[in-house]
Design a protein around this motif. Structure first.
Motif, PDB file in Angstrom:
ATOM      1  N   UNK A  78       0.829  -1.211   0.000  1.00  0.00           N
ATOM      2  CA  UNK A  78       0.000   0.000   0.000  1.00  0.00           C
ATOM      3  C   UNK A  78       0.861   1.258   0.000  1.00  0.00           C
ATOM      4  N   UNK A  79       1.856   1.330   0.872  1.00  0.00           N
ATOM      5  CA  UNK A  79       2.750   2.485   0.964  1.00  0.00           C
ATOM      6  C   UNK A  79       4.174   1.973   0.853  1.00  0.00           C
ATOM      7  N   UNK A  80       4.827   2.315  -0.256  1.00  0.00           N
ATOM      8  CA  UNK A  80       6.177   1.807  -0.490  1.00  0.00           C
ATOM      9  C   UNK A  80       6.914   2.733  -1.439  1.00  0.00           C
ATOM     10  N   UNK A  81       8.213   2.540  -1.545  1.00  0.00           N
ATOM     11  CA  UNK A  81       9.036   3.285  -2.489  1.00  0.00           C
ATOM     12  C   UNK A  81       9.725   2.308  -3.429  1.00  0.00           C
ATOM     13  N   UNK A  82       9.901   2.746  -4.671  1.00  0.00           N
ATOM     14  CA  UNK A  82      10.558   1.930  -5.692  1.00  0.00           C
ATOM     15  C   UNK A  82      11.575   2.803  -6.418  1.00  0.00           C
TER      16      UNK A  82
END
Length: 129
Positions: A12-16
């Motif tokens: 749901x809440x992440x960084x890539x």
């Protein structure tokens, strides 16, 4: 338009880290400014250090800053928090380009911040003189 690419997220809440994909969309002979733009209202792009603990800190910071619930838009589809988090960060970044290379600093990377995943996100990349 230099190009587009898709990013699939799994939380749901992440960084890539999308630095290599942005760089690959820049023509080899380009000079000017590269703009990368995520074509969604619940995701964002930032220039930041790609270090796992810092990325966790960014995610925690956004979760702490914007509560998951209690927003008027939640009555529609339950993701107001995602819109608000993305609003704080913005949909685009601009990076100078010289001879087809992104002119990022030593510790700088382009990160997609997913605020309403898991999803498939499209990023458009353009270079202007």
């Amino acid at each position: 338009m230099a190009g587009r690419f898709t990013v699939d997220t799994d939380e749901r809440l992440t960084t890539v880290d999308v630095t290599d994909r942005v760089a690959a969309a820049v023509p080899d002979d380009a000079d000017g400014v590269c703009t990368a733009f995520v074509r969604h209202t619940t995701a964002a792009l930032v220039v930041q250090e790609n270090e796992s603990r810092l990325r966790d800190d960014v995610e925690d910071f956004l979760a702490d800053l914007v509560p998951d619930e209690g927003h008027a838009h939640d009555a529609l589809d339950g993701n107001a928090d995602s819109h608000l988090r993305a609003t704080l960060l913005g949909p685009s970044v601009s990076v100078p380009v010289a001879d087809g290379d992104l002119e990022l600093g030593t510790w700088q990377s382009v990160l997609l911040v997913e605020c309403d995943g898991p999803r498939s996100r499209e990023v458009a990349v353009a270079v202007a003189d």
